[in-house]
Scaffold this active site. Structure first.
Site, PDB file in Angstrom:
ATOM      1  N   HIS A  42      -4.209  -1.811   0.069  1.00 18.60           N
ATOM      2  CA  HIS A  42      -4.082  -3.185   0.554  1.00 18.60           C
ATOM      3  C   HIS A  42      -4.855  -3.344   1.856  1.00 18.60           C
ATOM      4  O   HIS A  42      -5.362  -2.384   2.421  1.00 18.60           O
ATOM      5  CB  HIS A  42      -2.614  -3.594   0.720  1.00 18.60           C
ATOM      6  CG  HIS A  42      -1.873  -2.897   1.827  1.00 18.60           C
ATOM      7  ND1 HIS A  42      -0.738  -3.404   2.400  1.00 18.60           N
ATOM      8  CD2 HIS A  42      -2.090  -1.731   2.471  1.00 18.60           C
ATOM      9  CE1 HIS A  42      -0.289  -2.587   3.328  1.00 18.60           C
ATOM     10  NE2 HIS A  42      -1.092  -1.556   3.387  1.00 18.60           N
ATOM     11  N   CYS A  51      -4.912  -1.683  10.093  1.00 19.87           N
ATOM     12  CA  CYS A  51      -4.486  -2.098   8.747  1.00 19.87           C
ATOM     13  C   CYS A  51      -5.175  -3.368   8.251  1.00 19.87           C
ATOM     14  O   CYS A  51      -4.929  -3.804   7.133  1.00 19.87           O
ATOM     15  CB  CYS A  51      -2.969  -2.262   8.690  1.00 19.87           C
ATOM     16  SG  CYS A  51      -2.105  -0.685   8.852  1.00 19.87           S
ATOM     17  N   HIS A  55      -7.027   0.065   2.841  1.00 18.38           N
ATOM     18  CA  HIS A  55      -6.511   1.435   2.887  1.00 18.38           C
ATOM     19  C   HIS A  55      -5.392   1.537   1.852  1.00 18.38           C
ATOM     20  O   HIS A  55      -5.009   0.540   1.245  1.00 18.38           O
ATOM     21  CB  HIS A  55      -5.996   1.780   4.298  1.00 18.38           C
ATOM     22  CG  HIS A  55      -4.845   0.928   4.729  1.00 18.38           C
ATOM     23  ND1 HIS A  55      -4.983  -0.401   5.087  1.00 18.38           N
ATOM     24  CD2 HIS A  55      -3.529   1.217   4.839  1.00 18.38           C
ATOM     25  CE1 HIS A  55      -3.798  -0.894   5.411  1.00 18.38           C
ATOM     26  NE2 HIS A  55      -2.892   0.069   5.264  1.00 18.38           N
ATOM     27  N   HIS A  57      -1.611   3.660   0.277  1.00 22.01           N
ATOM     28  CA  HIS A  57      -0.384   4.409   0.561  1.00 22.01           C
ATOM     29  C   HIS A  57       0.156   5.021  -0.726  1.00 22.01           C
ATOM     30  O   HIS A  57      -0.046   4.483  -1.813  1.00 22.01           O
ATOM     31  CB  HIS A  57       0.694   3.487   1.141  1.00 22.01           C
ATOM     32  CG  HIS A  57       0.321   2.864   2.438  1.00 22.01           C
ATOM     33  ND1 HIS A  57       0.316   3.540   3.635  1.00 22.01           N
ATOM     34  CD2 HIS A  57      -0.091   1.604   2.725  1.00 22.01           C
ATOM     35  CE1 HIS A  57      -0.058   2.718   4.603  1.00 22.01           C
ATOM     36  NE2 HIS A  57      -0.317   1.536   4.075  1.00 22.01           N
ATOM     37  N   HIS A 101      -2.164   2.097  -8.453  1.00 19.44           N
ATOM     38  CA  HIS A 101      -3.630   2.172  -8.386  1.00 19.44           C
ATOM     39  C   HIS A 101      -4.290   0.798  -8.393  1.00 19.44           C
ATOM     40  O   HIS A 101      -5.377   0.625  -8.941  1.00 19.44           O
ATOM     41  CB  HIS A 101      -4.181   3.094  -9.475  1.00 19.44           C
ATOM     42  CG  HIS A 101      -3.948   4.525  -9.152  1.00 19.44           C
ATOM     43  ND1 HIS A 101      -2.738   5.137  -9.385  1.00 19.44           N
ATOM     44  CD2 HIS A 101      -4.746   5.460  -8.577  1.00 19.44           C
ATOM     45  CE1 HIS A 101      -2.798   6.392  -8.983  1.00 19.44           C
ATOM     46  NE2 HIS A 101      -4.007   6.617  -8.479  1.00 19.44           N
ATOM     47  N   GLU A 162       6.490   3.482   2.896  1.00 18.42           N
ATOM     48  CA  GLU A 162       5.033   3.366   2.944  1.00 18.42           C
ATOM     49  C   GLU A 162       4.385   4.676   3.404  1.00 18.42           C
ATOM     50  O   GLU A 162       3.341   5.073   2.905  1.00 18.42           O
ATOM     51  CB  GLU A 162       4.670   2.227   3.898  1.00 18.42           C
ATOM     52  CG  GLU A 162       3.202   1.913   3.936  1.00 18.42           C
ATOM     53  CD  GLU A 162       2.894   0.705   4.794  1.00 18.42           C
ATOM     54  OE1 GLU A 162       3.036  -0.420   4.303  1.00 18.42           O
ATOM     55  OE2 GLU A 162       2.521   0.908   5.974  1.00 18.42           O
TER      56      GLU A 162
END
Length: 176
Positions: A42, A51, A55, A57, A101, A162
């Protein structure tokens, strides 16, 4: 506790349970939790830190539901609040299979060109009407799961982890 020996000296231990009236089981409310893992990317539109960049998680989602165990002895799910496999099916279909994904963007992001380019190249992109923070994602997930649960089962809480040290939680009791 009683111990018995069989012909081949195998010891069997029988636990003597206190007989409980069936109403005890009918009155008991139980919480059960199922955990899920998925990978999602996201970017946070308008954010003033790292952020803002795309990137990802390795998310861990814990779903806790509450209800009374089934007391009908003729029901194949006797003794269960909900079959773990039924809960798994709901969460996989509503969250894991969709978000795993994928890359999630706010639909109003200036990254929309990047989102479209990724889509055109065969990438799985999700556009949402919220900032894709853990906090907002867990609210979205709660609504999706609640809509699919049987009437006798209530969503108690969600925990969306996260990172190893950061997570967001949603509790029904906070949202009455």
């Amino acid at each position: 506790m009683s111990k018995f020996s069989s012909k081949n000296n195998t010891k069997i231990t029988l636990l003597n349970f206190i007989p409980l009236h069936n109403n005890f089981f009918r009155m008991s409310t139980i919480r059960i939790t199922k955990q899920f893992n998925f990978e999602t990317g996201h970017a946070l539109y308008g954010y003033d830190g790292k952020c803002k960049n795309v990137h990802g998680h390795s998310y861990k989602l814990s779903v806790t539901v509450v209800g009374k165990p089934i007391t009908d002895t003729s029901n194949v799910k006797y003794g269960m609040v909900i079959d773990f496999s039924d809960l798994k099916k709901i969460v996989k279909e509503e969250i894991v299979d969709i978000f795993d994904h994928a890359t999630v963007f706010n639909q109003n992001t200036p990254h929309i060109e990047l989102a479209n380019e990724l889509k055109n190249r065969g990438h799985h992109v999700i556009l949402v009407d919220y900032q894709p923070t853990s906090e907002n994602m867990v609210i979205d997930f709660a609504a999706k799961i609640k809509a699919r649960l049987p009437e006798s089962i209530n969503l108690f809480s969600l925990r969306l982890q996260e990172t190893e040290t950061s997570y967001a939680e949603w509790h029904q009791s906070d949202n009455l």
